[in-house]
Every structure is written in structure tokens, then in C-alpha cells.
Design a protein around this motif. Structure first.
Motif: not given
Length: 108
Positions: A9-31
Motif C-alpha cells: 500500500v502507498d504510504p502517502f495519504t491524499p492529505e500528505v500529497v495535497a500538502q506536498v503539492a501545495h508546498h511545491m507549487n507555492d514555494d518551489h515552482a521553479a524547481d
């Protein structure tokens, strides 16, 4: 996704994925863009946003000629916990910078 002997089973819940995506898209879009251009094999991408992840890779929507193109970049190894996500994305960013000849920013 259900577990099988060869695919736990994948260890990442939808909430974790959403949090990581929010951080990446808001703070690391250039990365994300550098990762898509290099490791994602879309050098003509003009923008990128993270759309998902699981234990085996990270997903993006890369903008190419004003059209979003889905792409997946595999991790170097199967992740089993959230703390590994940051380390693996940093590794991917550094690898992308090296491949593209971009000086990476200093570690945070």
C-alpha cells in the motif's frame, strides 16, 4: 490502490500529497520546472506544477506550447515515509541543475 505481495500500500495519504503539492507549487515552482525540463524529458516546458505523488514517483503538469502535458518522474527508490519525499525531491532538483548547467541555490 490495494496491496499485493509485490506492491505494498502507498504510504502517502491524499492529505500528505495535497500538502506536498501545495508546498511545491507555492514555494518551489521553479524547481519543479527544472525537474520537468531535465528528468521529465520536456526541455521545452515553460511552467510546471506538481499534481501528485506516490511511493514510486512524482507527477507534474508541464506547460508546453500553452498546453498542460502530464508527466511522471520516478524516484530513485521506493519511498516509505514522508521525510524521504523532501530528500528525494532535493536530490532530483540538484540532479536537474547539474544536467541543465544551472547553479543550485544554497540549501535551506
Amino acid at each position: 490502490m490495494s496491496a499485493t505481495p509485490d506492491r505494498p500500500v502507498d504510504p502517502f495519504t491524499p492529505e500528505v500529497v495535497a500538502q506536498v503539492a501545495h508546498h511545491m507549487n507555492d514555494d518551489h515552482a521553479a524547481d519543479s520546472l527544472l525537474i520537468c525540463r531535465s528528468l521529465g524529458g520536456v526541455p521545452q516546458a515553460s511552467a510546471a506544477r506538481m499534481t501528485g505523488l506516490d511511493a514510486d514517483g512524482i507527477e507534474f503538469a508541464a506547460t508546453v506550447d500553452e498546453v498542460e502535458v502530464p508527466l511522471r518522474v520516478p524516484f530513485a527508490y521506493r519511498l516509505t515515509e514522508r521525510a524521504q519525499v523532501r530528500r528525494e525531491v532535493v536530490r532530483m532538483y540538484q540532479q536537474a541543475c547539474a544536467q541543465l548547467g544551472v547553479t543550485p541555490r544554497p540549501p535551506e
